[in-house]
Write an enzyme that holds these catalytic residues in place. Structure first.
Site, short mmCIF file in Angstrom:
data_model
loop_
_atom_site.label_atom_id
_atom_site.label_comp_id
_atom_site.label_asym_id
_atom_site.label_seq_id
_atom_site.Cartn_x
_atom_site.Cartn_y
_atom_site.Cartn_z
N HIS A 229 -3.58 32.99 13.36
CA HIS A 229 -2.87 34.05 14.08
C HIS A 229 -2.14 33.45 15.27
CE1 HIS A 229 -1.87 38.08 15.16
NE2 HIS A 229 -2.67 38.18 16.19
N ASN B 208 -0.79 40.84 21.97
CA ASN B 208 -0.84 40.83 20.52
C ASN B 208 0.35 41.60 19.97
OD1 ASN B 208 -1.83 40.32 17.97
ND2 ASN B 208 -3.84 41.24 18.33
N CYS C 220 3.13 37.57 12.63
CA CYS C 220 2.74 37.26 14.00
C CYS C 220 3.47 36.04 14.57
CB CYS C 220 1.23 37.00 14.04
SG CYS C 220 0.75 35.62 13.00
#
Ligand SMILES: *[C@@H]1O[C@H](CO)[C@@H](O)[C@H](O)[C@H]1NC(C)=O
Ligand SMILES: *[C@@H]1O[C@H](CO)[C@@H](O)[C@H](O)[C@H]1NC(C)=O
Ligand SMILES: *[C@@H]1O[C@H](CO)[C@@H](O)[C@H](O)[C@H]1NC(C)=O
Ligand SMILES: *[C@@H]1O[C@H](CO)[C@@H](O)[C@H](O)[C@H]1NC(C)=O
Ligand SMILES: *[C@@H]1O[C@H](CO)[C@@H](O)[C@H](O)[C@H]1NC(C)=O
Length: 380
Positions: A322, A346, A144
């Site tokens: 994240h 995302n 990520c």
């Protein structure tokens, strides 16, 4: 057969209206598990493995029902590609090790409101303005941080008047893990297990550029597709700290073998990076001024997010795991309440959440979303 169809209809109805409860009895969950495996094209190597995963799936069904109960419909949770991962597996494979947000020297920070945007509008969205590349999928590894970094740079590139370009995330994953951050080896230690965008900007500065996504494609986390991936830890990978590495690129296809500075996007140079203050009013104003911003959060409870404004019952403001991209903000209003939210891009594919995006509560530092806001600075 008929019973199967009925179950399918119930399942489809639950999915389509996003209704809160899944049936928890053995028959129903077995059936949902089969449908889920078909939908997500999941095959297990052995019966034992399948039974283990079924047990996880069953317990996730109960977990999702519980999540929907305690959130009272404000946020909806449901089955998605992560339905056969226990929350612990989800954390260790997809998220990064939980860490406090690094604090930088004060000159790094942009603190005030942008003079152009002192009066914030009700809502704002870089996606509507056509300034955000399509949602990508990081697969089953914790990359990520590289997506968040590269997508911020993509936004800055567009802000400078260039056409929308998908930039290479794989270059950052492969090469940043080999890059010496002057003793701050967060990115190198665990390779695909996560790093910090501010370190990744420094890699791109040093490297001198980025290739496009098309030229240096993403191969991490595609589940060891035959011939493309194998277990191959990054240079400096610490087994004690990170455990067994997951499947990612074969070393013969690693940074040293693949990178080609001649293919760097001409003119794209990261020359510096900045951080934005924690005040969410300032963040909104700077988002409008600067473009999409890299942010980080505690995403432990995001695994089964489906839609709505994410405002989880448990969430840490200080343990981040994240990294994502802030692209807009707004306020959801109904007769009884008004919920300010952030719109966030995302990297879990377009089937996840609201077409790959999610919205989360704005204004109270929820999940630490305001504690690690950064952007690259490009050469003009
Ligand atoms: C970016 O990549 C997506 C696929 O992920 C593709 O559909 C899109 O056309 C690409 N955009 C550009 C500008 O190359
Ligand atoms: C490494 O970390 C230390 C302490 O956290 C910090 O002072 C220093 O600036 C960092 N160096 C780099 C290259 O990020
Ligand atoms: C790997 O990590 C462990 C645990 O944090 C540490 O004790 C060890 O020194 C590290 N090894 C190397 C080679 O950095
Ligand atoms: C790495 O890829 C090359 C070809 O790209 C292949 O010959 C080799 O066997 C692969 N190595 C591993 C360990 O999978
Ligand atoms: C955030 O910044 C705005 C604008 O400068 C200011 O009005 C507000 O009081 C600040 N909020 C906090 C909690 O400091």
């Amino acid at each position: 057969m008929e019973r199967g169809c009925l179950h399918f209809l119930i399942y489809a109805a639950l999915i389509s209206i996003g209704l809160a409860r899944y049936a928890e009895d053995e028959d129903s969950t077995r059936h949902m598990f089969r449908l889920w495996c078909q939908e997500y094209k999941v095959f297990y190597k052995s019966h034992t493995m399948m039974e283990e995963k079924y047990a996880v799936f069953h317990s996730n069904i109960k977990h999702i029902n519980w999540l929907n109960d305690v959130h009272g419909g404000d946020t909806e949770f449901g089955l998605n590609q992560f339905a056969d991962l226990s929350p612990e597996e989800f954390s260790s494979k997809i998220l990064m090790p939980r860490r406090p947000a690094p604090v930088f020297e004060s000159t790094r920070y942009i603190r005030g409101m942008s003079s152009n945007f002192m009066d914030l509008p009700d809502s704002f969205d870089w996606v509507d303005k056509g300034r955000v590349t399509p949602v990508k999928d990081q697969g089953d590894v914790g990359t990520c941080w590289a997506f968040s970094t590269v997508e911020n740079i993509e936004g800055q590139w567009i802000q400078e008047g260039h056409p929308m370009t998908n930039l290479s995330v794989e270059q950052v994953v492969d090469c940043d893990s080999m890059f010496d951050h002057g003793g701050n080896t967060t990115n190198a230690d665990c390779g695909v297990f996560g790093g910090w965008p501010y370190l990744a900007y420094q890699y791109v500065m040093k490297a001198g550029g980025l290739e496009t996504w098309e030229d240096y494609g993403y191969c991490c986390g595609l589940g060891g597709k035959p011939g493309t991936c194998s277990i191959c830890p990054a240079a400096g990978y610490n087994w004690t700290l990170c455990g067994q590495p997951t499947w990612f690129c074969n070393m013969t296809q690693s940074c040293a073998a693949k990178i080609d500075p001649k293919k760097f996007v001409p003119g794209l140079k990261v020359v510096d990076w900045r951080a934005v203050d924690q005040n969410e009013t300032v963040i909104a104003s700077q988002l409008m001024e600067i473009g999409p911003l890299s942010v980080a959060m505690d995403a432990t409870m995001l695994q089964f997010y489906k839609k709505g404004v994410f405002n989880p019952v448990f969430c840490s403001k200080t343990a981040l795991d994240h990294a994502i991209l802030l692209v807009g903000f707004g306020t959801e209003k109904d007769l009884f309440s008004s919920k300010p939210y952030w719109k966030v891009k995302n990297s879990w594919g377009t089937k996840w959440g609201e077409n790959g995006y999610f919205r989360m509560a704005r204004g109270a530092g929820i999940c630490g979303i305001n504690t690690q806001v950064t952007t690259a600075v490009l050469q003009k």
